[in-house]
Design a protein around this motif. Structure first.
Motif, PDB file in Angstrom:
ATOM      1  N   THR A   1       0.829  -1.204   0.000  1.00  0.00           N
ATOM      2  CA  THR A   1       0.000   0.000   0.000  1.00  0.00           C
ATOM      3  C   THR A   1       0.865   1.256   0.000  1.00  0.00           C
ATOM      4  N   ALA A   2       2.010   1.199   0.668  1.00  0.00           N
ATOM      5  CA  ALA A   2       2.931   2.335   0.722  1.00  0.00           C
ATOM      6  C   ALA A   2       3.804   2.434  -0.539  1.00  0.00           C
ATOM      7  N   GLY A   3       3.665   1.479  -1.461  1.00  0.00           N
ATOM      8  CA  GLY A   3       4.455   1.499  -2.694  1.00  0.00           C
ATOM      9  C   GLY A   3       5.907   1.143  -2.489  1.00  0.00           C
ATOM     10  N   ALA A   4       6.207   0.339  -1.482  1.00  0.00           N
ATOM     11  CA  ALA A   4       7.587   0.029  -1.115  1.00  0.00           C
ATOM     12  C   ALA A   4       8.258  -1.025  -1.999  1.00  0.00           C
ATOM     13  N   PHE A   5       7.491  -1.775  -2.783  1.00  0.00           N
ATOM     14  CA  PHE A   5       8.111  -2.806  -3.626  1.00  0.00           C
ATOM     15  C   PHE A   5       7.265  -3.087  -4.860  1.00  0.00           C
ATOM     16  N   ASP A   6       7.923  -3.722  -5.849  1.00  0.00           N
ATOM     17  CA  ASP A   6       7.273  -4.031  -7.124  1.00  0.00           C
ATOM     18  C   ASP A   6       7.041  -5.521  -7.326  1.00  0.00           C
ATOM     19  N   ARG A   7       7.931  -6.324  -6.738  1.00  0.00           N
ATOM     20  CA  ARG A   7       7.859  -7.773  -6.930  1.00  0.00           C
ATOM     21  C   ARG A   7       8.130  -8.464  -5.606  1.00  0.00           C
ATOM     22  N   LEU A   8       7.802  -9.764  -5.567  1.00  0.00           N
ATOM     23  CA  LEU A   8       7.884 -10.507  -4.320  1.00  0.00           C
ATOM     24  C   LEU A   8       8.390 -11.922  -4.578  1.00  0.00           C
ATOM     25  N   ILE A   9       9.246 -12.404  -3.680  1.00  0.00           N
ATOM     26  CA  ILE A   9       9.729 -13.782  -3.697  1.00  0.00           C
ATOM     27  C   ILE A   9       9.405 -14.384  -2.334  1.00  0.00           C
ATOM     28  N   LEU A  10       8.874 -15.588  -2.327  1.00  0.00           N
ATOM     29  CA  LEU A  10       8.557 -16.285  -1.077  1.00  0.00           C
ATOM     30  C   LEU A  10       9.496 -17.468  -0.894  1.00  0.00           C
ATOM     31  N   THR A  11      10.133 -17.563   0.262  1.00  0.00           N
ATOM     32  CA  THR A  11      10.940 -18.736   0.587  1.00  0.00           C
ATOM     33  C   THR A  11      10.569 -19.191   1.989  1.00  0.00           C
ATOM     34  N   ALA A  12      10.308 -20.467   2.111  1.00  0.00           N
ATOM     35  CA  ALA A  12       9.956 -21.053   3.412  1.00  0.00           C
ATOM     36  C   ALA A  12       9.970 -22.568   3.269  1.00  0.00           C
ATOM     37  N   ALA A  13      10.022 -23.250   4.398  1.00  0.00           N
ATOM     38  CA  ALA A  13       9.878 -24.704   4.378  1.00  0.00           C
ATOM     39  C   ALA A  13       8.525 -25.016   3.742  1.00  0.00           C
ATOM     40  N   PRO A  14       8.373 -26.187   3.108  1.00  0.00           N
ATOM     41  CA  PRO A  14       7.167 -26.473   2.327  1.00  0.00           C
ATOM     42  C   PRO A  14       5.834 -26.190   3.022  1.00  0.00           C
ATOM     43  N   HIS A  15       5.657 -26.595   4.259  1.00  0.00           N
ATOM     44  CA  HIS A  15       4.370 -26.381   4.929  1.00  0.00           C
ATOM     45  C   HIS A  15       4.109 -24.894   5.151  1.00  0.00           C
ATOM     46  N   MET A  16       5.118 -24.168   5.597  1.00  0.00           N
ATOM     47  CA  MET A  16       4.954 -22.731   5.833  1.00  0.00           C
ATOM     48  C   MET A  16       4.755 -21.987   4.517  1.00  0.00           C
TER      49      MET A  16
END
Length: 145
Positions: A88-103
């Motif tokens: 909402t604040a315009g702080a980023f354009d793209r996103l990457i998610l990394t976590a153990a499979p269940h999370m």
């Protein structure tokens, strides 16, 4: 020209780090307010347990809940709320998610549609303890950092 900012969420069931990249060759840096901690899991709740009543007629019973899974889902929602605030604040354009499979599954479920469309890649590994200079090499199949 404004650089494309990519946030990477590095999470497990207890902690999350948010790091950012400002373009190819820039690597990752810690984002402001980058660390999130899960609230403590409630092991024994006051509400009734939930198991079907054997031998009973009809559909009597209560819903079973796993405190650990409920805590992970709540933490994933907390992470999603932080990402939504930043979006909402315009702080980023793209996103990457990394976590153990269940999370990772919990994070996917918690993200609102607007953020899901910003995800450029995922990695089912726990990188919460990775050094900043190591993250770029661990995510090289997703981003040229």
């Amino acid at each position: 020209m404004k650089p494309i900012v990519t946030l990477a969420v590095l999470a497990n069931a207890r902690t999350a780090r948010i790091v950012e990249n400002h373009g190819p060759g820039k690597g990752f840096t810690a984002s402001a307010g980058h660390a999130l901690q899960a609230p403590p899991a409630v092991e024994n709740a006051d509400r009734a347990g939930s198991h079907p009543i054997s031998g009973a007629h009809g559909a009597a019973g209560f819903e079973a809940t796993d405190p650990k899974e409920a805590a992970e889902a709540a933490f994933a929602r907390l992470i999603a709320e932080e990402l939504e605030r930043r979006h909402t604040a315009g702080a980023f354009d793209r996103l990457i998610l990394t976590a153990a499979p269940h999370m990772l599954g919990q994070l996917r479920a918690a993200l609102p549609e607007a953020l899901k469309s910003m995800v450029i890649g995922e990695a089912d590994k726990d990188l919460t303890h990775a050094a900043l200079d190591e993250i770029a090499s661990r995510l090289k199949g997703i981003i040229a950092a």
